[in-house]
Motif scaffolding. Structure first.
Motif, PDB file in Angstrom:
ATOM      1  N   ALA A  37      39.651  48.535  45.336  1.00 26.64           N
ATOM      2  CA  ALA A  37      40.531  47.410  45.635  1.00 26.64           C
ATOM      3  C   ALA A  37      39.841  46.083  45.374  1.00 26.64           C
ATOM      4  CB  ALA A  37      40.985  47.466  47.091  1.00 26.64           C
ATOM      5  N   ASP A  38      40.613  45.118  44.905  1.00 34.13           N
ATOM      6  CA  ASP A  38      40.137  43.743  44.791  1.00 34.13           C
ATOM      7  C   ASP A  38      39.702  43.266  46.170  1.00 34.13           C
ATOM      8  OD1 ASP A  38      40.303  40.778  44.865  1.00 34.13           O
ATOM      9  OD2 ASP A  38      41.093  40.969  42.830  1.00 34.13           O
ATOM     10  N   GLN A  39      38.564  42.593  46.238  1.00 31.14           N
ATOM     11  CA  GLN A  39      38.026  42.187  47.529  1.00 31.14           C
ATOM     12  C   GLN A  39      38.882  41.125  48.226  1.00 31.14           C
ATOM     13  OE1 GLN A  39      34.132  40.583  46.700  1.00 31.14           O
ATOM     14  NE2 GLN A  39      34.917  38.562  46.168  1.00 31.14           N
TER      15      GLN A  39
ATOM     16  N   ARG B  47      35.401  47.956  47.425  1.00 35.75           N
ATOM     17  CA  ARG B  47      35.940  46.633  47.095  1.00 35.75           C
ATOM     18  C   ARG B  47      35.050  45.950  46.052  1.00 35.75           C
ATOM     19  NH1 ARG B  47      39.470  43.714  50.265  1.00 35.75           N
ATOM     20  NH2 ARG B  47      40.317  44.679  52.155  1.00 35.75           N
ATOM     21  N   LEU B  48      35.690  45.248  45.130  1.00 33.95           N
ATOM     22  CA  LEU B  48      34.971  44.476  44.116  1.00 33.95           C
ATOM     23  C   LEU B  48      35.733  43.184  43.823  1.00 33.95           C
ATOM     24  CD1 LEU B  48      33.979  47.104  41.375  1.00 33.95           C
ATOM     25  CD2 LEU B  48      32.410  45.846  42.866  1.00 33.95           C
ATOM     26  N   PRO B  49      35.051  42.137  43.373  1.00 38.54           N
ATOM     27  CA  PRO B  49      35.769  40.969  42.861  1.00 38.54           C
ATOM     28  C   PRO B  49      36.662  41.389  41.698  1.00 38.54           C
ATOM     29  CG  PRO B  49      33.445  40.470  43.178  1.00 38.54           C
ATOM     30  CD  PRO B  49      33.587  41.959  43.349  1.00 38.54           C
ATOM     31  N   GLY B  50      37.806  40.758  41.587  1.00 36.13           N
ATOM     32  CA  GLY B  50      38.783  41.168  40.574  1.00 36.13           C
ATOM     33  C   GLY B  50      38.260  41.178  39.164  1.00 36.13           C
TER      34      GLY B  50
ATOM     35  N   ILE C  32      43.057  55.682  43.107  1.00 38.84           N
ATOM     36  CA  ILE C  32      44.022  54.604  43.310  1.00 38.84           C
ATOM     37  C   ILE C  32      43.325  53.284  43.001  1.00 38.84           C
ATOM     38  CG2 ILE C  32      45.439  53.372  45.006  1.00 38.84           C
ATOM     39  CD1 ILE C  32      45.750  56.016  46.517  1.00 38.84           C
ATOM     40  N   LEU C  33      44.011  52.418  42.259  1.00 37.95           N
ATOM     41  CA  LEU C  33      43.480  51.099  41.916  1.00 37.95           C
ATOM     42  C   LEU C  33      44.421  50.037  42.471  1.00 37.95           C
ATOM     43  CD1 LEU C  33      41.559  49.193  40.367  1.00 37.95           C
ATOM     44  CD2 LEU C  33      43.032  49.531  38.345  1.00 37.95           C
ATOM     45  N   LEU C  34      43.876  49.112  43.249  1.00 37.27           N
ATOM     46  CA  LEU C  34      44.667  48.037  43.858  1.00 37.27           C
ATOM     47  C   LEU C  34      44.105  46.703  43.381  1.00 37.27           C
ATOM     48  CD1 LEU C  34      44.779  49.476  47.491  1.00 37.27           C
ATOM     49  CD2 LEU C  34      46.453  49.813  45.646  1.00 37.27           C
ATOM     50  N   VAL C  35      44.930  45.911  42.712  1.00 39.44           N
ATOM     51  CA  VAL C  35      44.443  44.690  42.068  1.00 39.44           C
ATOM     52  C   VAL C  35      45.294  43.489  42.467  1.00 39.44           C
ATOM     53  CG1 VAL C  35      43.580  45.978  40.080  1.00 39.44           C
ATOM     54  CG2 VAL C  35      45.887  44.979  40.003  1.00 39.44           C
ATOM     55  N   ARG C  36      44.799  42.293  42.039  1.00 37.60           N
ATOM     56  CA  ARG C  36      45.597  41.087  42.031  1.00 37.60           C
ATOM     57  C   ARG C  36      45.715  40.615  40.586  1.00 37.60           C
ATOM     58  NH1 ARG C  36      47.186  38.784  46.485  1.00 37.60           N
ATOM     59  NH2 ARG C  36      47.224  36.714  45.512  1.00 37.60           N
ATOM     60  N   SER C  37      46.209  39.420  40.366  1.00 38.17           N
ATOM     61  CA  SER C  37      46.630  39.026  39.022  1.00 38.17           C
ATOM     62  C   SER C  37      45.481  38.798  38.039  1.00 38.17           C
ATOM     63  CB  SER C  37      47.485  37.755  39.100  1.00 38.17           C
ATOM     64  OG  SER C  37      46.761  36.691  39.696  1.00 38.17           O
TER      65      SER C  37
ATOM     66  N   LEU D 247      40.967  49.544  30.363  1.00 39.02           N
ATOM     67  CA  LEU D 247      40.458  49.705  31.722  1.00 39.02           C
ATOM     68  C   LEU D 247      40.574  51.149  32.204  1.00 39.02           C
ATOM     69  CD1 LEU D 247      39.382  48.221  34.308  1.00 39.02           C
ATOM     70  CD2 LEU D 247      41.786  48.114  35.041  1.00 39.02           C
ATOM     71  N   LEU D 248      41.687  51.801  31.902  1.00 33.20           N
ATOM     72  CA  LEU D 248      42.003  53.068  32.565  1.00 33.20           C
ATOM     73  C   LEU D 248      41.744  54.318  31.735  1.00 33.20           C
ATOM     74  CD1 LEU D 248      45.380  52.162  34.333  1.00 33.20           C
ATOM     75  CD2 LEU D 248      43.076  52.145  35.298  1.00 33.20           C
ATOM     76  N   GLU D 249      41.630  54.196  30.416  1.00 34.23           N
ATOM     77  CA  GLU D 249      41.498  55.391  29.579  1.00 34.23           C
ATOM     78  C   GLU D 249      40.273  56.213  30.007  1.00 34.23           C
ATOM     79  OE1 GLU D 249      43.198  57.911  27.013  1.00 34.23           O
ATOM     80  OE2 GLU D 249      43.961  55.899  27.420  1.00 34.23           O
ATOM     81  N   GLY D 250      40.509  57.506  30.275  1.00 32.26           N
ATOM     82  CA  GLY D 250      39.448  58.413  30.684  1.00 32.26           C
ATOM     83  C   GLY D 250      39.154  58.397  32.163  1.00 32.26           C
ATOM     84  N   SER D 251      39.890  57.604  32.935  1.00 34.48           N
ATOM     85  CA  SER D 251      39.658  57.547  34.383  1.00 34.48           C
ATOM     86  C   SER D 251      40.535  58.557  35.117  1.00 34.48           C
ATOM     87  CB  SER D 251      39.957  56.139  34.912  1.00 34.48           C
ATOM     88  OG  SER D 251      41.357  55.926  35.006  1.00 34.48           O
ATOM     89  N   ARG D 252      40.253  58.707  36.420  1.00 33.03           N
ATOM     90  CA  ARG D 252      41.048  59.587  37.276  1.00 33.03           C
ATOM     91  C   ARG D 252      42.226  58.863  37.910  1.00 33.03           C
ATOM     92  NH1 ARG D 252      36.811  61.927  41.494  1.00 33.03           N
ATOM     93  NH2 ARG D 252      38.709  61.709  42.704  1.00 33.03           N
ATOM     94  N   VAL D 253      42.390  57.597  37.656  1.00 32.25           N
ATOM     95  CA  VAL D 253      43.398  56.799  38.362  1.00 32.25           C
ATOM     96  C   VAL D 253      44.802  57.355  38.128  1.00 32.25           C
ATOM     97  CG1 VAL D 253      44.520  54.535  38.480  1.00 32.25           C
ATOM     98  CG2 VAL D 253      42.026  54.694  38.344  1.00 32.25           C
ATOM     99  N   ARG D 254      45.504  57.615  39.248  1.00 30.34           N
ATOM    100  CA  ARG D 254      46.874  58.131  39.161  1.00 30.34           C
ATOM    101  C   ARG D 254      47.887  57.173  39.773  1.00 30.34           C
ATOM    102  NH1 ARG D 254      46.584  60.078  35.172  1.00 30.34           N
ATOM    103  NH2 ARG D 254      48.750  60.751  35.454  1.00 30.34           N
ATOM    104  N   PHE D 255      47.398  56.094  40.361  1.00 29.74           N
ATOM    105  CA  PHE D 255      48.325  55.098  40.916  1.00 29.74           C
ATOM    106  C   PHE D 255      47.671  53.723  40.835  1.00 29.74           C
ATOM    107  CE2 PHE D 255      50.650  52.478  43.824  1.00 29.74           C
ATOM    108  CZ  PHE D 255      51.943  52.971  43.795  1.00 29.74           C
ATOM    109  N   VAL D 256      48.461  52.738  40.370  1.00 26.06           N
ATOM    110  CA  VAL D 256      48.020  51.345  40.305  1.00 26.06           C
ATOM    111  C   VAL D 256      48.989  50.495  41.120  1.00 26.06           C
ATOM    112  CG1 VAL D 256      47.702  49.322  38.822  1.00 26.06           C
ATOM    113  CG2 VAL D 256      46.954  51.586  38.039  1.00 26.06           C
ATOM    114  N   GLY D 257      48.429  49.679  41.982  1.00 27.16           N
ATOM    115  CA  GLY D 257      49.254  48.736  42.733  1.00 27.16           C
ATOM    116  C   GLY D 257      48.721  47.333  42.541  1.00 27.16           C
ATOM    117  N   THR D 258      49.603  46.387  42.263  1.00 25.45           N
ATOM    118  CA  THR D 258      49.203  44.979  42.233  1.00 25.45           C
ATOM    119  C   THR D 258      49.877  44.273  43.391  1.00 25.45           C
ATOM    120  OG1 THR D 258      49.101  42.941  40.924  1.00 25.45           O
ATOM    121  CG2 THR D 258      51.036  44.335  40.579  1.00 25.45           C
ATOM    122  N   CYS D 259      49.073  43.668  44.233  1.00 26.15           N
ATOM    123  CA  CYS D 259      49.591  43.025  45.453  1.00 26.15           C
ATOM    124  C   CYS D 259      50.035  41.604  45.145  1.00 26.15           C
ATOM    125  CB  CYS D 259      48.530  43.055  46.542  1.00 26.15           C
ATOM    126  SG  CYS D 259      48.020  44.732  46.998  1.00 26.15           S
ATOM    127  N   THR D 260      50.800  41.456  44.067  1.00 26.17           N
ATOM    128  CA  THR D 260      51.261  40.157  43.587  1.00 26.17           C
ATOM    129  C   THR D 260      52.708  40.262  43.151  1.00 26.17           C
ATOM    130  OG1 THR D 260      50.540  40.647  41.325  1.00 26.17           O
ATOM    131  CG2 THR D 260      48.963  39.515  42.767  1.00 26.17           C
TER     132      THR D 260
END
Length: 383
Positions: A5-7, A24-27, A40-45, A53-66
């Motif tokens: 998640a974005d910090q 948590r990481l800076p965006g 799960i990846l949770l981002v802002r703008s 960003l996602l090719e080859g990753s395990r990410v199955r859900f992306v949420g942007t809190c914007t």
């Protein structure tokens, strides 16, 4: 599950802690290596979400809190059957608060009541629509331009953009960034339209930076210096045009929607979507964990001077000058690009107008209606 998640997203642990491990990481530091082993990846703008960003990753859900989604490649997510959610409307009231605080400040500097000006609103979505409603409650005349909505809803009371520019004292941009098609918005305010703005008008952009031709605006201000400008969004963020920055009246680093309340609503909306995606029950609600504002109410007497009382209420919740001064302090120390991101990352707690209740000992209809129109809760003693 593993969650990245974005910090700057609040209440992540409270909402998502039951689902697994949270990082948590800076965006701008969320890269392919960081997401590779996440579910799960949770981002802002500020994080671009696409194949790179996602090719080859395990990410199955992306949420942007914007509100916006132009930083997300939605076609790629659909092709890879990756779940997605955004948070439409979550920080709309926060942006409207920013607009009203800015316009009130400029009106005070010019010695003119905001109610005496006509406001043109470009984009009648969550932000523009709410701005129009609040202005209407205050008796401020507004013109609205939103061609797709006018077509879909049969709105004959909307106007075209050139008419809006010709008739408005204030022009507020609240459009999403649409790159192509009949209703593309990139450089919607181009050199021709910027040149057509009447001298003495206010131009405010709290939508998307690229909807306004920044270079053309800089040239107009350098040559004529006859507009008042409020910019919260810019082209090429965070490395924005420093010459333009120096020319505008109110310059802030994309924080119009950064109220704590708006961010918390965004987190809750994405949490609900994640739980639905995985078929899990929603156990956490924002009302259960939301912190109280440190200032809950103000009390006014019936003889309070209207403009001073309104200004007091606005600045008790949000004074846009705080962000102007704060951003400039960071810029002088760190340089523009680094200051832009650092100020957002370290943004001070800000609550929305709706968290403040204004009590009146005796009724003053005009003042009470003006304060309620700005978005504050109002109460008359004994009721």
């Amino acid at each position: 599950m593993r969650i990245l998640a974005d910090q700057n997203i609040p209440l992540i642990e409270a909402f998502f802690g039951e689902l697994g491990d949270i990082t948590r990481l800076p965006g701008r530091e969320i890269d392919a290596a960081a997401v590779r082993d996440q579910d799960i990846l949770l981002v802002r703008s500020i994080t671009r979400v696409d194949a790179a960003l996602l090719e080859g990753s395990r990410v199955r859900f992306v949420g942007t809190c914007t509100i916006g989604t132009d930083h997300v490649d939605l076609d790629y997510l659909r092709e890879r059957h990756i779940g997605f959610a955004s948070a439409p409307g979550s920080n709309a009231d926060s942006v409207v608060d920013y607009v009203l605080s800015s316009l009130l400040l400029l009106a005070e500097e010019e010695g003119e009541a905001l109610s005496e000006r006509s406001v043109g609103i470009v984009g009648a979505g969550n932000v523009g629509g709410r701005l129009a409603r609040r202005l209407g409650e205050m008796g401020v005349r507004s013109l609205i331009c939103d061609p797709p909505r006018a077509r879909d809803e049969g709105r004959e009371d909307f106007v075209d953009l050139d008419t809006l520019i010709a008739r408005s004292d204030v022009i507020c941009l609240h459009t999403p960034l649409v790159e192509s098609g009949e209703h593309a918005t990139r450089h919607l305010m181009d050199a021709r339209r910027i040149a057509a703005i009447r001298p003495g008008s206010v131009l405010l952009n709290a939508g998307r930076g690229a909807c306004l031709d920044n270079a053309a605006l800089r040239r107009r201000l350098e040559e004529q210096a006859d507009l008042r400008c409020v910019l919260d969004v810019w082209e090429q963020e965070p490395a924005i045009d420093e010459a333009l920055f120096a020319l505008v009246d109110i310059a802030t680093p994309h924080i119009a929607g950064h109220s704590l309340d708006g961010k918390m609503r965004g987190t809750e909306l994405v949490y609900q979507a994640v739980m639905q995606h995985y078929g899990l029950p929603v156990r956490c609600k924002l009302g259960q964990i939301k912190p109280d504002p440190w200032l809950r109410k103000l009390v006014l007497t019936e003889w309070a001077p209207p403009l001073e009382a309104l200004s007091l209420c606005v600045r008790a919740c949000y004074d846009v000058r705080r962000d102007m001064v704060g951003f400039e302090r960071y810029r002088r120390r760190l340089g523009m690009a680094q200051a832009f991101d650092r100020y957002r990352a370290e943004y001070p707690v800000r609550r929305e107008f709706s968290t403040l209740r204004v009590d009146f000992k005796k009724n003053n209809n005009d003042l009470r209606e003006a304060i309620a129109g700005f978005g504050f809760k109002v109460k008359l003693a004994g009721k």
